[in-house]
Design an enzyme around this catalytic site. Structure first.
Site, PDB file in Angstrom:
ATOM      1  N   HIS A  46      29.818   3.656  21.864  1.00  0.00           N
ATOM      2  CA  HIS A  46      30.679   4.367  20.907  1.00  0.00           C
ATOM      3  C   HIS A  46      29.806   5.037  19.832  1.00  0.00           C
ATOM      4  O   HIS A  46      30.265   5.227  18.706  1.00  0.00           O
ATOM      5  CB  HIS A  46      31.663   3.394  20.262  1.00  0.00           C
ATOM      6  CG  HIS A  46      32.766   2.944  21.171  1.00  0.00           C
ATOM      7  ND1 HIS A  46      33.825   2.182  20.726  1.00  0.00           N
ATOM      8  CD2 HIS A  46      32.997   3.141  22.490  1.00  0.00           C
ATOM      9  CE1 HIS A  46      34.640   1.915  21.736  1.00  0.00           C
ATOM     10  NE2 HIS A  46      34.161   2.490  22.824  1.00  0.00           N
TER      11      HIS A  46
ATOM     12  N   GLU B  56      11.667  19.108  22.652  1.00  0.00           N
ATOM     13  CA  GLU B  56      10.774  18.341  23.531  1.00  0.00           C
ATOM     14  C   GLU B  56      11.458  17.146  24.190  1.00  0.00           C
ATOM     15  O   GLU B  56      11.225  16.833  25.364  1.00  0.00           O
ATOM     16  CB  GLU B  56       9.549  17.866  22.734  1.00  0.00           C
ATOM     17  CG  GLU B  56       8.534  17.081  23.549  1.00  0.00           C
ATOM     18  CD  GLU B  56       7.718  17.938  24.512  1.00  0.00           C
ATOM     19  OE1 GLU B  56       7.840  19.177  24.467  1.00  0.00           O
ATOM     20  OE2 GLU B  56       6.958  17.365  25.315  1.00  0.00           O
TER      21      GLU B  56
END
Lengths: 247, 247, 247, 247
Positions: free
Chosen positions: D121, D142
């Site tokens: 969650h 990246e």
């Protein structure tokens, strides 16, 4: 002896004097310990980042493997390279592929005589490369005093400007070496280079200096993001410390 | 006995009764323990910040060295000063240079009878010195009740205004002493002084009170940054608690 | 036996069966354990907040003292009250003054049959009392399903609206009892009450339910602050889940 | 043997070879260990989230129970299911009700041959479902390189776009299975699915890969929220990395 690591290398590992030491300050012990600290900082989650440390004698380089969980490494996971010949003295079982960061770490070692180099994917570093152009600049913040002048003895002062070059990222990490080396040449006072949309490389004379510099720089990068968010410039002239107050 | 610390002082350390004690509440044991807590709060990363504690008898002052990693100190790293003469009874191997914070810690001890003084580079403290002028002010927040009135017995109330003076930073930390002392004189109800673009000094009758005050103040500084960000003033009159609601 | 705590109560403490138990789920053991968790959440720093747990038999109430460091408590620091008579069976050495939260904890016990009640100074709770009027409301977030309906068996659904009343703070914490009790009466479905510029009270049938409710509510309060900051309403009608998307 | 857990299941538990193993990498040991990591990340507080791991042989599925505190589980709390027949081999004492996530975990196993599936969650996940439409997209960062291409060997590159489908939440978690399976079919390159106003499901060939993917994705979700907040698009064309700089 069975490998203790949790990275799925269930191959037998023979006792290896290059990485097995009872000394907690041995590079092969320090790398896993420090990577856990960096993981908890959020700097190397998702296998990102890395670190390389030279031994006290300076003739060997210890390198964390890339693509592995940085907080779950053990000494047996380390690469060991001969500093002079740049040949691998040891390749770990966990991965045969040397870290793509290796040429970048070696640049800091060879060009600056560094004893250690840390690479992180710190979100504050990435955000600053999105908020700043070709240089990160900050001044008139006490924490700057933790950083060295490099071009002469001693540390930066409160009124000095910290300048960290920002280089563009490349598709392959090893291709960063040229521009990293160029930045090191062009910024003789820098002890770090930011890589746009990627992270940061920080080095120092010793592993502890590299760690302290990295912490101090990351503090400043985090603060800079907050200052920009609040509309406060990150640099100001002497006597202008109150010029941009938001009250 | 070889030094246990990881700060590169590999010199032999002789057993020293000034700093070696089995009592966890001995200042030389508490300073490393609390500095680890402060490090985890982000208050003293990159060797920033410091702490000084007087012993129970009040005749000695224990001072953390500056320029060392605060989370990796051991009792042997402490400076010990004679409270009356202000002469060093002990200089640690790790650094011969007394902390630049020493005159500031001593100001809190001598002018206020403090038992401990904590100095942090908390980012919430630094941000508040960029968002507020010469005073940090906050009122009508429950956490204020953790702080003492000083000028009389008891703590501040919910409707009281907490006022912390903000002084300008100087190039050298020891040069802060004059303006810190002036602030202590001008704000007899303050248990802390903010230093612009630098951090905060917080003191208390005991080390535990200093720690509690520091936590409560840092909570309020952090909240103040969020309130300002949401466009809510940090002070309001009695009965105006709902005036600035953002609904 | 000398007291183990670090809160400066160096008075001898006699073995006391009311608070000394080898069972980790004994209230006198659970309160210190959970307060350390809450401290690490930033909910009870600076001595703020508190917790009270009834024993399994329901005839005794264990209450953390106020004004002490919540992460450094030991079982000997607990108050113990007889549930029926509301008389203290035990007053700890650390402080003779019962927690000002006691009448508030008792309101949850007596009016709702709660087994535990937690009080925090969570910054997300305080921020929501500055961003919302007399009620905190949120709907269409999965985490709501961790909370009970109270007025009938079972938990709230994804499309249900969680409503938490917000009461005004008072100068003295014990004076909150009347308005807290009124809120409990007026909101039969609430398992928590927010206090403006102060914090939150959360209760549950057992200590574990109270903890889970507190975590779920704090998650929602934190999310609500972020949603408001992004300009997204915290409630929406069924089928309107995509109405306020920021893309 | 009495159950060691703190979740109020005080019923006797018999030694059970399905879940009791001295091997730390046994699924019944890994699930509690990893859930504590996830809890500390804020991903599964308030009993939210879950995880399922297949054993090395692939014939059994271990599933964390729902509605229990994820950081306080013990191996005895696990459900065990036969992979082929989808029949329960073991139902824990703590709850008889199988996790509502089970059909979702099974979808990742059956459709993708996953070895583990994690459900959180995470607030960054929920926020991104409020900031993005039917797909979360990010490129030129990246950290993307930690994620697999799936449709072919190897990982995504720096210039590749990571696309994660966002499906609408349903009143009952088990009803998500259809749309989750549809998303898996429609996005053959995805190793995760976001659920609007709910959280995220991430899977991988092994539990470690699933964990690494989840960390890398959550890093990108958190960064995306910050980029949006700063007015910076989360995707850009090759060569446009500096186009949206805020300087």
């Amino acid at each position: 002896m069975s490998c203790k690591c949790s990275q799925q290398c269930d191959i037998d590992v023979m006792s290896d004097p290059l990485v097995l030491s009872a000394d907690p300050s041995h590079p092969a012990n320090l790398i896993p310990e420090l990577c856990t600290v960096f993981y908890n900082n959020g700097w190397v989650t998702g296998t990102g980042g890395g670190i390389s440390i030279r031994n006290a004698e300076g003739d060997k380089v210890y390198i964390a493997p890339s693509g592995v969980q940085k907080e779950r490494m053990v000494p047996e996971n380390m690469f060991v390279m001969d500093y002079a010949s740049e040949e691998y003295l040891r390749v770990p079982q966990i991965t045969k592929k040397p870290s793509a960061c290796t040429p970048l770490f070696m640049s800091a070692f060879k060009m600056r005589g560094a004893g250690a180099c840390i690479h992180t994917h710190s979100q504050s570093a990435v955000m600053c490369t999105l908020l700043f152009g070709d240089e990160f600049r900050i001044s008139n913040i006490e924490q700057i005093k933790a950083l060295p002048k490099i071009t002469e003895a001693g540390n930066l002062g409160f009124f000095d400007e910290l300048v960290i070059p920002i280089i563009e990222n490349t598709a392959h990490e090893e291709d960063l070496a040229d521009s990293l080396q160029e930045a090191i040449r062009n910024y003789p006072g820098a002890t770090a280079v930011l890589v746009r949309r990627h992270g940061i490389y920080v080095w120092g004379e010793t592993v502890w200096k590299a760690k302290v510099y990295n912490e101090a720089i990351d503090y400043l990068l985090e603060l800079a993001v907050k200052m920009r968010q609040a509309g406060i410039p990150t640099t100001c002239g002497v006597g202008e410390e109150k010029k941009y107050l938001k009250y």
